[in-house]
Design a protein around this motif. Sequence first.
Motif, PDB file in Angstrom:
ATOM      1  N   ARG A 147       5.342   0.057  18.266  1.00  0.00           N
ATOM      2  CA  ARG A 147       6.425   0.204  16.791  1.00  0.00           C
ATOM      3  C   ARG A 147       4.686  -0.263  15.929  1.00  0.00           C
ATOM      4  O   ARG A 147       3.839  -0.950  15.698  1.00  0.00           O
ATOM      5  N   ARG A 148       4.858   0.421  15.101  1.00  0.00           N
ATOM      6  CA  ARG A 148       4.426   0.494  13.552  1.00  0.00           C
ATOM      7  C   ARG A 148       4.754  -0.368  12.481  1.00  0.00           C
ATOM      8  O   ARG A 148       6.341  -0.422  12.172  1.00  0.00           O
ATOM      9  N   PHE A 149       4.159  -1.418  11.515  1.00  0.00           N
ATOM     10  CA  PHE A 149       4.854  -1.900  10.703  1.00  0.00           C
ATOM     11  C   PHE A 149       3.350  -1.720   9.697  1.00  0.00           C
ATOM     12  O   PHE A 149       2.946  -1.281   9.481  1.00  0.00           O
ATOM     13  N   GLN A 150       4.715  -1.718   8.121  1.00  0.00           N
ATOM     14  CA  GLN A 150       3.520  -1.478   7.124  1.00  0.00           C
ATOM     15  C   GLN A 150       3.672  -2.738   6.345  1.00  0.00           C
ATOM     16  O   GLN A 150       4.619  -3.611   5.913  1.00  0.00           O
ATOM     17  N   LEU A 151       2.795  -2.777   6.478  1.00  0.00           N
ATOM     18  CA  LEU A 151       2.105  -3.866   5.239  1.00  0.00           C
ATOM     19  C   LEU A 151       2.083  -3.762   4.129  1.00  0.00           C
ATOM     20  O   LEU A 151       1.618  -3.023   3.765  1.00  0.00           O
ATOM     21  N   ALA A 152       1.911  -5.132   2.872  1.00  0.00           N
ATOM     22  CA  ALA A 152       2.060  -5.217   1.930  1.00  0.00           C
ATOM     23  C   ALA A 152       0.553  -5.417   1.469  1.00  0.00           C
ATOM     24  O   ALA A 152       0.121  -5.677   2.673  1.00  0.00           O
ATOM     25  N   ASP A 153       0.196  -4.669   0.432  1.00  0.00           N
ATOM     26  CA  ASP A 153      -1.254  -5.352  -0.382  1.00  0.00           C
ATOM     27  C   ASP A 153      -1.540  -6.769   0.471  1.00  0.00           C
ATOM     28  O   ASP A 153      -0.573  -7.593  -0.473  1.00  0.00           O
TER      29      ASP A 153
ATOM     30  N   GLU B 229      -3.254  -3.178  16.836  1.00  0.00           N
ATOM     31  CA  GLU B 229      -4.296  -3.013  15.824  1.00  0.00           C
ATOM     32  C   GLU B 229      -3.685  -2.779  14.162  1.00  0.00           C
ATOM     33  O   GLU B 229      -2.656  -2.316  14.012  1.00  0.00           O
ATOM     34  N   SER B 230      -4.756  -3.102  14.036  1.00  0.00           N
ATOM     35  CA  SER B 230      -4.838  -3.233  12.242  1.00  0.00           C
ATOM     36  C   SER B 230      -5.595  -2.371  11.396  1.00  0.00           C
ATOM     37  O   SER B 230      -6.422  -2.619  11.653  1.00  0.00           O
ATOM     38  N   LYS B 231      -4.700  -1.468  10.626  1.00  0.00           N
ATOM     39  CA  LYS B 231      -6.076  -0.539   9.948  1.00  0.00           C
ATOM     40  C   LYS B 231      -5.054  -0.377   8.629  1.00  0.00           C
ATOM     41  O   LYS B 231      -3.629   0.277   8.249  1.00  0.00           O
ATOM     42  N   GLU B 232      -5.781  -1.315   7.541  1.00  0.00           N
ATOM     43  CA  GLU B 232      -5.706  -0.354   6.149  1.00  0.00           C
ATOM     44  C   GLU B 232      -3.743  -1.146   6.236  1.00  0.00           C
ATOM     45  O   GLU B 232      -4.344  -2.918   6.572  1.00  0.00           O
ATOM     46  N   ASN B 233      -3.009  -0.476   5.389  1.00  0.00           N
ATOM     47  CA  ASN B 233      -1.790  -0.868   5.569  1.00  0.00           C
ATOM     48  C   ASN B 233      -1.273  -0.794   6.302  1.00  0.00           C
ATOM     49  O   ASN B 233       0.638  -1.185   6.750  1.00  0.00           O
TER      50      ASN B 233
ATOM     51  N   VAL C 290      -2.184  -8.559   2.596  1.00  0.00           N
ATOM     52  CA  VAL C 290      -1.499  -9.101   4.014  1.00  0.00           C
ATOM     53  C   VAL C 290      -2.455  -8.141   5.490  1.00  0.00           C
ATOM     54  O   VAL C 290      -2.779  -7.495   5.566  1.00  0.00           O
ATOM     55  N   GLU C 291      -2.930  -9.911   5.760  1.00  0.00           N
ATOM     56  CA  GLU C 291      -3.534  -9.345   6.904  1.00  0.00           C
ATOM     57  C   GLU C 291      -3.057 -10.038   7.762  1.00  0.00           C
ATOM     58  O   GLU C 291      -2.336 -11.288   7.943  1.00  0.00           O
TER      59      GLU C 291
END
Length: 156
Positions: free
Chosen positions: A100-106, A65-69, A108-109
């Motif tokens: 597992r959770r990863f913080q994505l930079a602005d 799941e990808s949500k916001e960043n 990044v898709e």
Amino acid sequence: MRTFDLAPLYRNTVGFDRLFSMLDSGGNVDSAPTYPPYNIERTGETDYRITVAVAGFTPAELFIESKENSLSIRGEKADVQSGERSQVLYRGIAARAFERRFQLADHVEVKGARLENGLLHVDLVRNVPEAKKPRTISITTSAPATAQQVEAQVAA
């Protein structure tokens, strides 16, 4: 034990509170989950890949799941519903649920994901909008006014 005092940086910066709080919380390695292991790779100038070792999981048991960043990868093993129940004498292959959770930079898709040989590959791309990309500003100079141009301006 390594600790860093970031207080002097707080008074010289504006808008980096989230960065400093992430640095403060990132120093505690003991509480970080270690299952499942993963790699983060840079595969191109704007392309990245997260590889997670998920041996024994099928694509139906994995959820991305990808949500916001934020990117979240979960694995939930389905219950074994076979007629013959075997008794496990030693369990060395971990099949427990994980997240597992990863913080994505602005900007990044997630481009896509594939399961191959027990490894889950999640491909990412960084798409910076044209309005946010740096641009070069040309500098113009004005030539000093000649005596004729000054006389024309005064006459007008």
